[in-house]
Design a protein around this motif. Sequence first.
Motif, short mmCIF file in Angstrom:
data_model
loop_
_atom_site.label_atom_id
_atom_site.label_comp_id
_atom_site.label_asym_id
_atom_site.label_seq_id
_atom_site.Cartn_x
_atom_site.Cartn_y
_atom_site.Cartn_z
N THR A 111 -26.74 10.51 3.72
CA THR A 111 -26.45 11.21 4.97
C THR A 111 -27.73 11.38 5.79
O THR A 111 -27.73 11.21 7.02
N ALA A 113 -30.14 9.30 5.78
CA ALA A 113 -30.41 7.97 6.32
C ALA A 113 -29.59 7.71 7.58
O ALA A 113 -30.08 7.09 8.54
N LEU A 114 -28.34 8.18 7.60
CA LEU A 114 -27.51 8.06 8.81
C LEU A 114 -28.18 8.79 9.96
O LEU A 114 -28.27 8.26 11.08
N TRP A 115 -28.65 10.01 9.70
CA TRP A 115 -29.35 10.77 10.74
C TRP A 115 -30.64 10.07 11.17
O TRP A 115 -30.91 9.93 12.37
N GLN A 117 -31.54 6.94 11.02
CA GLN A 117 -31.29 5.73 11.79
C GLN A 117 -30.94 6.05 13.24
O GLN A 117 -31.43 5.40 14.17
N ASN A 118 -30.11 7.05 13.45
CA ASN A 118 -29.66 7.36 14.80
C ASN A 118 -30.69 8.15 15.60
O ASN A 118 -30.75 8.04 16.83
N ALA A 123 -30.25 7.30 19.67
CA ALA A 123 -28.84 7.62 19.90
C ALA A 123 -28.57 9.12 19.71
O ALA A 123 -27.76 9.70 20.44
N TRP A 124 -29.23 9.73 18.73
CA TRP A 124 -29.03 11.16 18.45
C TRP A 124 -30.36 11.87 18.68
O TRP A 124 -31.29 11.72 17.88
N ALA A 125 -30.44 12.67 19.73
CA ALA A 125 -31.68 13.41 20.04
C ALA A 125 -31.75 14.68 19.20
O ALA A 125 -30.73 15.32 18.93
N ARG B 100 -22.41 13.45 14.26
CA ARG B 100 -23.57 14.07 14.90
C ARG B 100 -23.32 15.54 15.24
O ARG B 100 -24.17 16.39 15.04
N LEU B 110 -19.41 10.70 5.77
CA LEU B 110 -20.72 10.47 6.38
C LEU B 110 -21.34 9.17 5.84
O LEU B 110 -21.90 8.38 6.59
N LEU B 114 -22.26 5.61 7.80
CA LEU B 114 -23.52 4.83 7.72
C LEU B 114 -23.20 3.36 7.49
O LEU B 114 -23.75 2.48 8.15
#
Lengths: 133, 133
Positions: A111, A113-115, A117-118, A123-125, B100, B110, B114
């Motif tokens: 999880t 890693a998902l954050w 990456q974005n 993509a996700w500030a 997000r 989640l 990914l």
Amino acid sequence: VLERQFRYPVDAVMVEFPAGKIDPGEDTLACAKRELFEETGYTAAQWVRAGVLHPVISYSTEFIDIWFARGLTAGERKLDAGEFLDVFAATPADLLQWCRDGRVTDAKTLTGALWLQNVLSGAWALDWRADAP
Amino acid sequence: VLERQFRYPVDAVMVEFPAGKIDPGEDTLACAKRELFEETGYTAAQWVRAGVLHPVISYSTEFIDIWFARGLTAGERKLDAGEFLDVFAATPADLLQWCRDGRVTDAKTLTGALWLQNVLSGAWALDWRADAP
């Protein structure tokens, strides 16, 4: 910053983000700072909360808050008695490759890693703020 | 294809990918097919295994295999007694937005996000195969 730690339940050395259990009365940011310092020796100039995950919604109230830290300063770590783990640095590209090839299977790290990456792609500030003293 | 299901432990309606427990002697692909059909009514022309996650490596051997399915055909679902859940379709962009903004906090979903993001971008290729009869 990642860790390698032997985990008895799955009988394997797992690659993970630093993490740990909240002490009684502790908030999750204080816990994140304490665990990062105890396990890796790092302190951070800035912190920001990304999100939360529930590892096992079918049978537990357990949750894990995900915090990002930057402006790291290395120091002397303070492992708990009986705690053994290696600390190492990896690139985001390596981490994502390990998520893909099955070397990383820990839910909080996947999880994270998902954050990561974005956040890195823009993509996700995140709303970074200086660490209170 | 996602589900909304009330989860007692976290006292909230959670958005999740279809999933479920392995029956004795069942392999994870058979389990994935069975759960997708029982919970959503869909069958798939092609399946591919993406990866695995360990939700709670600190105290459990539990693992969740992640399977992708495509070529979906709708049918009549067969919920277990006492199982109540809504099935709905969402775009990958919506799912990622919910990861997000905290609407999705379930670890398996989640981690699936990914995988979905990297498969759709072409970064992580999957080896699709036709479903055996």
